[in-house]
Design a protein around this motif. Sequence first.
Motif, PDB file in Angstrom:
ATOM      1  N   UNK A 166       0.991  -1.459   0.318  1.00 26.71           N
ATOM      2  CA  UNK A 166       0.057   0.295   0.094  1.00 26.71           C
ATOM      3  C   UNK A 166       0.503   1.074   0.130  1.00 26.71           C
ATOM      4  N   UNK A 167       2.269   1.132   0.413  1.00 28.51           N
ATOM      5  CA  UNK A 167       3.142   2.262   0.405  1.00 28.51           C
ATOM      6  C   UNK A 167       3.170   2.287  -0.472  1.00 28.51           C
ATOM      7  N   UNK A 169       2.074   1.916  -3.583  1.00 25.98           N
ATOM      8  CA  UNK A 169       0.599   1.877  -4.466  1.00 25.98           C
ATOM      9  C   UNK A 169       0.306   3.541  -4.233  1.00 25.98           C
ATOM     10  N   UNK A 170       0.586   3.718  -3.133  1.00 22.17           N
ATOM     11  CA  UNK A 170       0.272   4.863  -2.538  1.00 22.17           C
ATOM     12  C   UNK A 170       0.887   5.845  -3.764  1.00 22.17           C
ATOM     13  N   UNK A 266       2.742   2.280  12.865  1.00 18.47           N
ATOM     14  CA  UNK A 266       1.582   2.194  12.180  1.00 18.47           C
ATOM     15  C   UNK A 266       2.064   1.355  11.191  1.00 18.47           C
ATOM     16  N   UNK A 268       0.899  -1.338   8.901  1.00 20.78           N
ATOM     17  CA  UNK A 268      -0.220  -1.286   7.440  1.00 20.78           C
ATOM     18  C   UNK A 268      -0.260  -2.788   7.251  1.00 20.78           C
ATOM     19  N   UNK A 269      -1.147  -3.340   7.168  1.00 23.84           N
ATOM     20  CA  UNK A 269      -1.512  -4.920   6.884  1.00 23.84           C
ATOM     21  C   UNK A 269      -1.076  -5.296   4.996  1.00 23.84           C
ATOM     22  N   UNK A 270      -1.663  -6.388   4.646  1.00 22.01           N
ATOM     23  CA  UNK A 270      -2.597  -5.997   3.287  1.00 22.01           C
ATOM     24  C   UNK A 270      -1.265  -6.625   2.253  1.00 22.01           C
ATOM     25  N   UNK A 271      -1.280  -6.758   1.739  1.00 20.81           N
ATOM     26  CA  UNK A 271      -0.033  -7.580   0.602  1.00 20.81           C
ATOM     27  C   UNK A 271       0.378  -6.751   0.497  1.00 20.81           C
TER      28      UNK A 271
ATOM     29  N   UNK B  51      -3.153   0.294 -10.355  1.00 24.51           N
ATOM     30  CA  UNK B  51      -3.055  -0.818 -10.128  1.00 24.51           C
ATOM     31  C   UNK B  51      -3.026  -2.172  -9.951  1.00 24.51           C
ATOM     32  N   UNK B  84      -6.535   4.151   1.000  1.00 19.27           N
ATOM     33  CA  UNK B  84      -6.430   2.736   1.380  1.00 19.27           C
ATOM     34  C   UNK B  84      -6.913   1.835   2.532  1.00 19.27           C
ATOM     35  N   UNK B  86      -6.256   0.894   5.473  1.00 16.88           N
ATOM     36  CA  UNK B  86      -5.237   1.034   6.243  1.00 16.88           C
ATOM     37  C   UNK B  86      -4.505   2.441   6.226  1.00 16.88           C
ATOM     38  N   UNK B  88      -1.872   3.756   4.921  1.00 20.39           N
ATOM     39  CA  UNK B  88      -1.362   3.573   4.308  1.00 20.39           C
ATOM     40  C   UNK B  88      -0.062   5.039   4.280  1.00 20.39           C
ATOM     41  N   UNK B  90       2.830   7.569   5.252  1.00 20.56           N
ATOM     42  CA  UNK B  90       3.746   7.631   5.223  1.00 20.56           C
ATOM     43  C   UNK B  90       4.572   7.935   6.608  1.00 20.56           C
ATOM     44  N   UNK B 133       1.558   8.211  13.336  1.00 24.89           N
ATOM     45  CA  UNK B 133       1.824   6.879  15.001  1.00 24.89           C
ATOM     46  C   UNK B 133       0.920   8.176  16.413  1.00 24.89           C
ATOM     47  N   UNK B 147      -4.887  13.747   1.838  1.00 27.07           N
ATOM     48  CA  UNK B 147      -3.362  13.477   0.842  1.00 27.07           C
ATOM     49  C   UNK B 147      -3.801  13.097  -1.129  1.00 27.07           C
TER      50      UNK B 147
END
Lengths: 546, 225
Positions: A166-167, A169-170, A266, A268-271, B51, B84, B86, B88, B90, B133, B147
Amino acid sequence: MKRRINHDGPLFSLFALIAGLAIIVPLLFILRHLFEPSTDAWRHIRQIWLLAYIRNTSVMIFWTAFGTALIGTYAAVLTTRYTFFGVRVLSWMLVLPLAVPAYIAGYVYADMLSYTGTVTRFLRLVSLPQLLQPMTMAGAVFIFVFTLYPYVYLFVRAALKRQSAAYAESALTLGVGPFRAFFLVVLPLLRPALIGGVFLVVLETLNDYGLVAYFNIRVFSFAIFNAWFSFGEVVTAIRLSAVLLIMVFVILVLERVLRGHRRYTVHVKGRVIAARPLRGLARVVHPFCLWLILGFGFLFPTMQLMHYAVLTWRNTLNMTLFYNFMNTLTIALGSTALIVVIALMLANFGRFRPKGWKRAWLKATTLGYAIPGAVIAIAVNLFFITVDRQLYPLYRWLNPASPVLVLSMSLGMLVFAYILRFMAIGYNSIEAGYDKLGETFTEAAYTLNHRKLSTLLKIDVPLLKSSLFAAAVIVFIDVVKELPLTLILRPANYDTLASRIYEYASDEMIQDTGVASLILIMMSALLIYALSGPKKRGRSAHVRPY
Amino acid sequence: MYVHIENLSFSYPKTPVLHQLTFTMQKGEILAIIGSSGSGKSTLLRTLSGLEMPACGRIHIAGETVCDTSRCTPADKREVGFVFQDYALFPHRTVAQNIAFGLHKTPRKARQARVDALLEMIAMTGFARRYPHQLSGGQQQRVALARALAPMPKMLLLDEPFSNIDTDLKHTIRLELASLLKKANMTSILVTHDEEDARMLADRVIVLEGGRIVHEERVVRTPRH
Ligand SMILES: Nc1ncnc2c1ncn2[C@@H]1O[C@H](COP(=O)(O)OP(=O)(O)OP(=O)(O)O)[C@@H](O)[C@H]1O
Ligand SMILES: [Mg+2]
């Protein structure tokens, strides 16, 4: 605030206390001897050599850290993010250079590039001059980089496999291309892993004695040994150790700072990012580079060693070698077993995230890994001699003809030193296993009226099997490769494979090291295969590098 | 139609996921997609954002064909925002740096102004220098939204934006999100498990089952207070 139930039984607390004392007290001996009056030799070294030692050591660790960071990260990114022919084999084989001790690689490369060496002869055949000078600082850094990069590789690889897609991809959906996203997002998030790996590399580099002695590079471990061995200069050796410990301390602090004060809590789970096939020219270039890295770190040296073995086995494959092998095997197995058991007890003591003095105490017991072998050797030696002096009346009472030095002439001293130095490795590996396991199983067992020890044996040990195995493998490999402690602390006439190889090399009989070196490397390589080779699913879940 | 999706199909290797989806959206419309786990909701969003590559079908967004049989605009050129599950965010960047991340082509002054405006919009002006966090779940969600909105995307996709938020908070945050999206006149697709979420937020609801649209309805909303 949630109050915590105290889960530590008195048995475990006592055990942790004793383990801690056994590690801290010898180090205090260095401190005690530090205040003995100065000598001429020390004044001489301080005026003429000390700055050079500091400079050389710094240069060596800087470039080694830089090189391993680069190569380790490169290899980790390629093997996790891309698919190409041979990637599965490469991804575990790239760990193999860990099986090659830097000193063996040093002997082999020096010989290969010498006037009569394989490489030089080959170049002469095609009328090219051989211009490389292996026995230099650059040569030593080269060897450290290619034998130690797997630490970085393992750490970064594990982190990459955990990093949520997700990082990246964001970043893409925010209009930042994949290349920039790698440097802006993926790499910064790898920083703790990268620093962790590089940190181990630096400690290993500081610890090395065999390679720098053979290449005659004036760094601290070399100087300490020289003072102690060649000149019997205890005061000088201890003062040099103190300076080296200050450097280690700076590195420890640096690691803390670089690793970052921000905790990345923080989650982040997921693929994770799916591996993509390499395309075009990259399909050839990158695999070639990876094989070349593996070649420098493992394949070329072992091939050359095989050649030596063929040339010399008639003289070197004998009963003496067999005894050396058995010595290596028994002492490594014994020390490993002790370390894993002690580490398990300590990790059990530390698993419920202790605070305050308990935490500090646990940290202290695993400090040994940061302390270079040369320093541990001196500390342990001084400690054992003192203990022997204190116990002398007892010895005499048991046996009127007893000599003063009993313990310090025994194998016990060497095993003690191994435990001191490698405890952290076993501990970290098991702690990582406990972290993943969580507390629920154990707490469930407590609620079912099982006591501490029975819970440990019936619940924790089976569940931690793979972590324990990983800890054992890594410790075993380290003990087998270990040189400085073995050289100084072994009893008279006690030789292991490592010390035998060192002696051959000191007599400039490099080719005679062939068989012994191959046995040593293959032992470790087999274990690495067992630990990280192709395997059934689920195993890798518990295996964290250190 | 502002967004037009035609015959969109997608498969993972060996797993077909989306089957011939067709639907349209007006500018500023909020569409909710509900459906059971594994029905392909996330996959649909991933395909729309670039994606994932669809097996066949067309995607038009804001008068532009971003994907058809011959070519497909990659995610970083598509200008579709994505929040997303969660968030995501950074973790190594502050709130302000997170929001500014997609503004790398904007001149520094304008970027600063935009970040300030967005912080004000999500009512988090004082939090610019905090790290993710150090935020609550609801605050994180607002930052993730800011964002995604910062580069002014053509549309916004939100994948289960409430999954990390306590039920107590959910009600207020839901209303907040709806008003933020409406204020920005942002064409959005929102994926959720929860029918109540869908009805509170969206103008229209699509139910996805096994990668097919099985139900579609317009939400008739009693006027909000
Ligand atoms: N990387 C993948 N490879 C193969 N199949 C996948 C992959 N990702 C998802 N799938 C499959 O695609 C289908 C749709 O998944 P998707 O994540 O879109 O479901 P979802 O509706 O978002 O579910 P949830 O509500 O649980 O998030 C599932 O059957 C899933 O198993
Ligand atoms: Mg989903």
